[in-house]
Design a protein around this motif. Structure first.
Motif, PDB file in Angstrom:
ATOM      1  N   LEU A   2       0.842  -1.320   0.109  1.00 42.78           N
ATOM      2  CA  LEU A   2       0.039  -0.003  -0.175  1.00 42.78           C
ATOM      3  C   LEU A   2       0.865   1.244  -0.028  1.00 42.78           C
ATOM      4  N   TRP A   3       1.883   1.388   0.955  1.00 43.86           N
ATOM      5  CA  TRP A   3       2.645   2.533   0.985  1.00 43.86           C
ATOM      6  C   TRP A   3       3.675   2.638  -0.334  1.00 43.86           C
ATOM      7  N   LEU A   4       4.118   1.489  -1.020  1.00 43.36           N
ATOM      8  CA  LEU A   4       4.725   1.486  -1.928  1.00 43.36           C
ATOM      9  C   LEU A   4       4.055   2.264  -3.145  1.00 43.36           C
ATOM     10  N   VAL A   5       2.762   1.694  -3.206  1.00 42.57           N
ATOM     11  CA  VAL A   5       1.851   2.434  -4.328  1.00 42.57           C
ATOM     12  C   VAL A   5       1.747   3.535  -4.261  1.00 42.57           C
ATOM     13  N   LEU A   6       1.392   4.266  -2.919  1.00 41.69           N
ATOM     14  CA  LEU A   6       1.120   5.445  -2.459  1.00 41.69           C
ATOM     15  C   LEU A   6       2.617   6.410  -3.034  1.00 41.69           C
ATOM     16  N   PHE A   7       3.432   5.804  -2.374  1.00 47.46           N
ATOM     17  CA  PHE A   7       4.679   6.529  -2.707  1.00 47.46           C
ATOM     18  C   PHE A   7       5.007   6.755  -4.400  1.00 47.46           C
ATOM     19  N   LEU A   8       4.844   5.696  -5.007  1.00 44.26           N
ATOM     20  CA  LEU A   8       4.920   5.832  -6.533  1.00 44.26           C
ATOM     21  C   LEU A   8       3.642   6.823  -7.201  1.00 44.26           C
ATOM     22  N   GLY A   9       2.739   6.571  -6.558  1.00 44.20           N
ATOM     23  CA  GLY A   9       1.417   7.521  -7.206  1.00 44.20           C
ATOM     24  C   GLY A   9       1.877   8.985  -6.953  1.00 44.20           C
ATOM     25  N   LEU A  10       2.302   9.156  -5.649  1.00 47.07           N
ATOM     26  CA  LEU A  10       2.374  10.629  -5.480  1.00 47.07           C
ATOM     27  C   LEU A  10       3.679  11.081  -6.019  1.00 47.07           C
ATOM     28  N   ALA A  11       4.670  10.433  -6.398  1.00 49.14           N
ATOM     29  CA  ALA A  11       5.683  10.795  -7.149  1.00 49.14           C
ATOM     30  C   ALA A  11       5.282  11.127  -8.636  1.00 49.14           C
ATOM     31  N   ALA A  12       4.507  10.209  -9.076  1.00 44.08           N
ATOM     32  CA  ALA A  12       4.203  10.450 -10.484  1.00 44.08           C
ATOM     33  C   ALA A  12       3.395  11.786 -10.567  1.00 44.08           C
ATOM     34  N   VAL A  13       2.295  11.932  -9.670  1.00 42.59           N
ATOM     35  CA  VAL A  13       1.719  13.158  -9.536  1.00 42.59           C
ATOM     36  C   VAL A  13       2.698  14.461  -9.575  1.00 42.59           C
ATOM     37  N   GLU A  14       3.653  14.392  -8.685  1.00 43.91           N
ATOM     38  CA  GLU A  14       4.713  15.500  -8.631  1.00 43.91           C
ATOM     39  C   GLU A  14       5.515  15.661  -9.828  1.00 43.91           C
ATOM     40  N   THR A  15       5.767  14.518 -10.488  1.00 42.07           N
ATOM     41  CA  THR A  15       6.370  14.989 -11.998  1.00 42.07           C
ATOM     42  C   THR A  15       5.393  15.783 -13.028  1.00 42.07           C
ATOM     43  N   LEU A  16       4.050  15.670 -12.631  1.00 41.40           N
ATOM     44  CA  LEU A  16       3.029  16.626 -13.435  1.00 41.40           C
ATOM     45  C   LEU A  16       3.018  18.008 -12.880  1.00 41.40           C
ATOM     46  N   THR A  17       2.797  18.276 -11.556  1.00 48.36           N
ATOM     47  CA  THR A  17       2.881  19.483 -10.995  1.00 48.36           C
ATOM     48  C   THR A  17       3.972  20.184 -10.684  1.00 48.36           C
ATOM     49  N   LEU A  18       5.089  19.556 -10.345  1.00 49.04           N
ATOM     50  CA  LEU A  18       6.446  20.384  -9.983  1.00 49.04           C
ATOM     51  C   LEU A  18       6.134  21.408  -8.781  1.00 49.04           C
ATOM     52  N   ASP A  19       5.272  21.078  -7.996  1.00 55.15           N
ATOM     53  CA  ASP A  19       5.163  22.339  -6.979  1.00 55.15           C
ATOM     54  C   ASP A  19       5.833  21.679  -5.688  1.00 55.15           C
ATOM     55  N   LEU A  20       6.557  20.696  -5.497  1.00 54.48           N
ATOM     56  CA  LEU A  20       7.147  20.116  -4.491  1.00 54.48           C
ATOM     57  C   LEU A  20       6.250  19.695  -3.156  1.00 54.48           C
ATOM     58  N   PHE A  21       4.968  19.661  -3.501  1.00 52.80           N
ATOM     59  CA  PHE A  21       4.028  19.227  -2.506  1.00 52.80           C
ATOM     60  C   PHE A  21       3.786  17.770  -2.435  1.00 52.80           C
TER      61      PHE A  21
END
Length: 159
Positions: free
Chosen positions: A12-31
């Protein structure tokens, strides 16, 4: 299903980690990368044998600390340049250019810093090839140029 998730919480945490990292690559706002770090901390706590409710608390605390403490410092370092720092074509204004062919008020080409640009003169005058000119403005993909003032030759009048 819930029991399996509790036993394999790291997934669960790995999927959440990868999902959040993927969203960061789209937004680039360091959140989202800060939240991803919280998920990574929760995944590590899974391997250390922490209970699921403790994993959730670790995720929340680490994410909150990252957003409140690390993100402002990181943003400050990313935006280190002066606020009036020019970028893109704005930095070309005032640069010197070399005319590659005759430049008129209608057409012509110049070389600015190694790149060839279409150009035209602001006042419609004719500037021959090989002249050094100044970039006054950029209009789309066209450099608007003006001839720099030529220095006056010193009088060497012998009497």
């Amino acid at each position: 299903m819930f029991e399996w998730l509790l036993e394999n919480g790291w997934i669960l945490w790995l999927v959440l980690f990868l999902g959040l990292a993927a969203v960061e690559t789209l937004t680039l706002d360091l959140f989202f990368v800060m939240m991803a770090m919280g998920a990574l901390a929760a995944m590590i706590s899974t391997f250390l044998g922490a209970a699921f409710f403790l994993q959730v608390i670790i995720f929340c605390v680490v994410s909150l600390l990252m957003v409140l403490v690390v993100r402002p410092v990181a943003l400050k370092h990313l935006k280190r340049g002066s606020p009036d720092q020019l970028s893109n074509v704005d930095r070309l204004i005032g640069e010197s250019a070399l005319t590659l062919d005759i430049v008129t008020g209608e057409s012509g080409t110049v070389k600015i810093g190694g790149d060839t640009w279409s150009a035209r003169t602001l006042d419609g005058s004719l500037i021959p090839a090989g002249e050094r000119v100044a970039v006054t403005r950029i209009d789309g993909a066209t450099a608007l140029i003006s001839a720099p003032a030529r220095p006056q030759a010193a009088d060497s009048g012998a009497v």
